[in-house]
Design a protein around this motif. Structure first.
Motif, mmCIF file in Angstrom:
data_model
loop_
_atom_site.group_PDB
_atom_site.id
_atom_site.type_symbol
_atom_site.label_atom_id
_atom_site.label_comp_id
_atom_site.label_asym_id
_atom_site.label_seq_id
_atom_site.Cartn_x
_atom_site.Cartn_y
_atom_site.Cartn_z
ATOM 1 N N SER A 91 0.771 -1.277 0.035
ATOM 2 C CA SER A 91 0.041 -0.065 -0.140
ATOM 3 C C SER A 91 0.839 1.173 -0.201
ATOM 4 O O SER A 91 1.701 1.144 0.480
ATOM 5 C CB SER A 91 -0.962 0.109 1.360
ATOM 6 N N LEU A 92 0.505 2.240 -0.775
ATOM 7 C CA LEU A 92 1.118 3.409 -0.838
ATOM 8 C C LEU A 92 0.318 4.609 -0.326
ATOM 9 O O LEU A 92 -0.923 4.696 -0.409
ATOM 10 C CB LEU A 92 1.772 3.898 -2.296
ATOM 11 N N THR A 93 1.026 5.834 0.117
ATOM 12 C CA THR A 93 0.233 6.809 0.604
ATOM 13 C C THR A 93 0.557 8.094 -0.204
ATOM 14 O O THR A 93 1.958 8.196 -0.231
ATOM 15 C CB THR A 93 0.049 7.272 2.050
ATOM 16 N N GLU A 94 -0.244 8.735 -0.943
ATOM 17 C CA GLU A 94 0.124 9.988 -1.499
ATOM 18 C C GLU A 94 -0.301 11.341 -0.701
ATOM 19 O O GLU A 94 -1.572 11.252 -0.650
ATOM 20 C CB GLU A 94 -0.339 10.125 -3.039
ATOM 21 N N HIS A 95 0.360 12.141 -0.672
ATOM 22 C CA HIS A 95 0.069 13.369 -0.198
ATOM 23 C C HIS A 95 0.151 14.451 -1.192
ATOM 24 O O HIS A 95 1.154 14.307 -1.822
ATOM 25 C CB HIS A 95 0.919 14.019 1.037
ATOM 26 N N SER A 96 -0.724 15.140 -1.560
ATOM 27 C CA SER A 96 -0.885 16.088 -2.693
ATOM 28 C C SER A 96 -1.581 17.491 -2.375
ATOM 29 O O SER A 96 -1.996 17.489 -1.184
ATOM 30 C CB SER A 96 -1.330 15.462 -3.841
ATOM 31 N N LEU A 97 -1.435 18.433 -3.309
ATOM 32 C CA LEU A 97 -2.055 19.574 -3.006
ATOM 33 C C LEU A 97 -3.322 19.783 -3.999
ATOM 34 O O LEU A 97 -3.005 19.267 -5.080
ATOM 35 C CB LEU A 97 -1.286 20.871 -3.274
ATOM 36 N N ALA A 98 -4.268 20.263 -3.738
ATOM 37 C CA ALA A 98 -5.589 20.453 -4.249
ATOM 38 C C ALA A 98 -5.484 21.631 -5.212
ATOM 39 O O ALA A 98 -6.596 22.317 -5.434
ATOM 40 C CB ALA A 98 -6.858 20.192 -3.465
ATOM 41 N N VAL A 99 -4.300 21.893 -5.743
ATOM 42 C CA VAL A 99 -4.409 23.158 -6.401
ATOM 43 C C VAL A 99 -3.018 23.062 -7.517
ATOM 44 O O VAL A 99 -2.130 22.212 -7.315
ATOM 45 C CB VAL A 99 -4.030 24.299 -5.665
ATOM 46 N N ARG A 100 -3.308 23.751 -8.630
ATOM 47 C CA ARG A 100 -1.973 23.583 -9.771
ATOM 48 C C ARG A 100 -1.281 24.617 -9.082
ATOM 49 O O ARG A 100 -1.661 26.039 -9.380
ATOM 50 C CB ARG A 100 -2.637 23.562 -11.032
ATOM 51 N N LEU A 101 0.057 24.510 -9.197
ATOM 52 C CA LEU A 101 1.037 25.429 -8.637
ATOM 53 C C LEU A 101 1.497 26.168 -9.783
ATOM 54 O O LEU A 101 1.535 25.695 -10.938
ATOM 55 C CB LEU A 101 1.977 24.975 -7.788
ATOM 56 N N PRO A 102 1.986 27.455 -9.501
ATOM 57 C CA PRO A 102 2.606 28.245 -10.652
ATOM 58 C C PRO A 102 3.813 27.148 -11.153
ATOM 59 O O PRO A 102 4.517 26.788 -10.423
ATOM 60 C CB PRO A 102 3.308 29.601 -10.142
ATOM 61 N N ALA A 103 3.980 27.112 -12.726
ATOM 62 C CA ALA A 103 5.097 26.035 -13.024
ATOM 63 C C ALA A 103 6.429 26.441 -12.651
ATOM 64 O O ALA A 103 7.541 25.814 -12.533
ATOM 65 C CB ALA A 103 4.987 26.059 -14.629
ATOM 66 N N GLY A 104 6.853 27.775 -12.563
ATOM 67 C CA GLY A 104 7.984 28.463 -12.179
ATOM 68 C C GLY A 104 8.059 29.686 -12.014
ATOM 69 O O GLY A 104 6.878 30.506 -11.907
ATOM 70 N N GLY A 105 9.212 30.387 -11.668
ATOM 71 C CA GLY A 105 9.266 31.743 -11.367
ATOM 72 C C GLY A 105 9.204 32.148 -9.651
ATOM 73 O O GLY A 105 9.005 33.166 -9.268
ATOM 74 N N TRP A 106 9.299 30.895 -8.786
ATOM 75 C CA TRP A 106 9.150 31.242 -7.714
ATOM 76 C C TRP A 106 10.152 30.155 -6.814
ATOM 77 O O TRP A 106 10.586 29.140 -7.343
ATOM 78 C CB TRP A 106 7.818 30.846 -7.155
ATOM 79 N N LYS A 107 10.352 30.841 -5.622
ATOM 80 C CA LYS A 107 11.327 30.005 -4.765
ATOM 81 C C LYS A 107 10.678 29.412 -3.492
ATOM 82 O O LYS A 107 10.897 28.214 -2.845
ATOM 83 C CB LYS A 107 12.737 30.407 -4.249
ATOM 84 N N THR A 108 9.767 30.191 -2.994
ATOM 85 C CA THR A 108 8.962 29.914 -1.820
ATOM 86 C C THR A 108 7.528 30.188 -2.048
ATOM 87 O O THR A 108 7.496 31.221 -2.814
ATOM 88 C CB THR A 108 9.405 30.580 -0.600
ATOM 89 N N ASP A 132 2.272 19.832 -13.620
ATOM 90 C CA ASP A 132 2.632 20.707 -12.423
ATOM 91 C C ASP A 132 2.043 20.211 -11.346
ATOM 92 O O ASP A 132 1.654 20.901 -10.311
ATOM 93 C CB ASP A 132 2.383 22.146 -12.689
ATOM 94 N N HIS A 133 1.814 18.880 -11.280
ATOM 95 C CA HIS A 133 1.320 18.129 -9.957
ATOM 96 C C HIS A 133 2.472 18.017 -8.959
ATOM 97 O O HIS A 133 3.466 17.375 -9.212
ATOM 98 C CB HIS A 133 0.581 16.530 -10.427
ATOM 99 N N LEU A 134 2.271 18.411 -7.796
ATOM 100 C CA LEU A 134 3.118 18.154 -6.445
ATOM 101 C C LEU A 134 2.847 17.503 -5.484
ATOM 102 O O LEU A 134 1.616 17.559 -5.168
ATOM 103 C CB LEU A 134 3.291 19.616 -6.173
ATOM 104 N N HIS A 135 3.444 16.315 -5.273
ATOM 105 C CA HIS A 135 3.098 15.320 -4.469
ATOM 106 C C HIS A 135 4.215 14.729 -3.549
ATOM 107 O O HIS A 135 5.489 14.807 -3.902
ATOM 108 C CB HIS A 135 2.376 14.163 -5.091
ATOM 109 N N GLU A 136 3.968 13.990 -2.572
ATOM 110 C CA GLU A 136 5.057 12.894 -2.020
ATOM 111 C C GLU A 136 4.068 11.700 -1.970
ATOM 112 O O GLU A 136 3.083 11.616 -1.622
ATOM 113 C CB GLU A 136 5.552 13.413 -0.763
#
Ligand SMILES: [Fe+2]
Length: 181
Positions: A91-108, A132-136
């Motif tokens: 079994s795997l667990t995925e943590h993700s964000l329910a928003v599409r983040l800006p593709a680039g141009g940011w550090k924090t 641009d899906h961000l997860h672990e």
């Protein structure tokens, strides 16, 4: 994509008529995860993740990955690639964000509240994701290996790795294929 061993398989995929969609990648990872002989062929290492490169549909990049208990990826994205993954064993667990983040141009980036999502994928479960899906992804088991199948299109040009402190995401590292091959 650090792991303790890498094995290449010969390229045998026929040329595709077009770009594989996320749905086609999901179909591929689900079918591949059900291939017991292939899943059984993956070497497992209690000390770290292992992987074997597969021929994904339509020129996509695909991997069979073994996850020892307690291992995970950390937060990352896959740039403009779409993808899918499915659990074959454990079994795997995925943590993700329910928003599409800006593709680039940011550090924090400070995240709004209530964006965190978590899902468990047991054997036979899969999911597709857009660009641009961000997860672990992690194997939370204290004692059981997990095995999964992943596919990406276009083949990953880079992976961006992030640290997470509460609501703040910070870009830490950009990895390119030469870093993980
Ligand atoms: Fe990923």
């Amino acid at each position: 994509m650090p792991a303790s061993s890498v094995t290449s398989s010969p390229s045998a995929a026929p040329p595709s008529a077009g770009r594989p969609t996320a749905a086609e990648l999901l179909d591929f990872v689900l079918r591949t995860a059900a291939d017991q002989a292939l899943v059984d062929s993956l070497p497992l290492d209690p000390e770290g993740r292992t992987w074997v490169r597969l021929d994904g549909p339509g020129g996509s990049e695909a991997w069979l990955i073994g996850w020892p208990p307690g291992t995970g990826t950390g937060w990352h994205d896959h740039a403009e690639s779409v993808g899918a993954f499915a659990t074959a064993r454990g079994s795997l667990t995925e943590h993700s964000l329910a928003v599409r983040l800006p593709a680039g141009g940011w550090k924090t980036l400070e995240l709004a509240e209530d964006l965190d999502r978590s899902r468990r994928l047991g054997a036979g479960d899969g999911r597709a994701f857009g660009r641009d899906h961000l997860h672990e992804v992690l194997n939370p088991s204290p004692d059981a290996h997990a095995i999964s199948v992943h596919a990406y299109y276009p083949p990953l040009p880079l992976i961006r790795r992030f640290s997470r402190t509460g609501p703040v995401l910070r870009l830490e590292q950009v990895e390119r294929p030469e870093d993980w091959q």
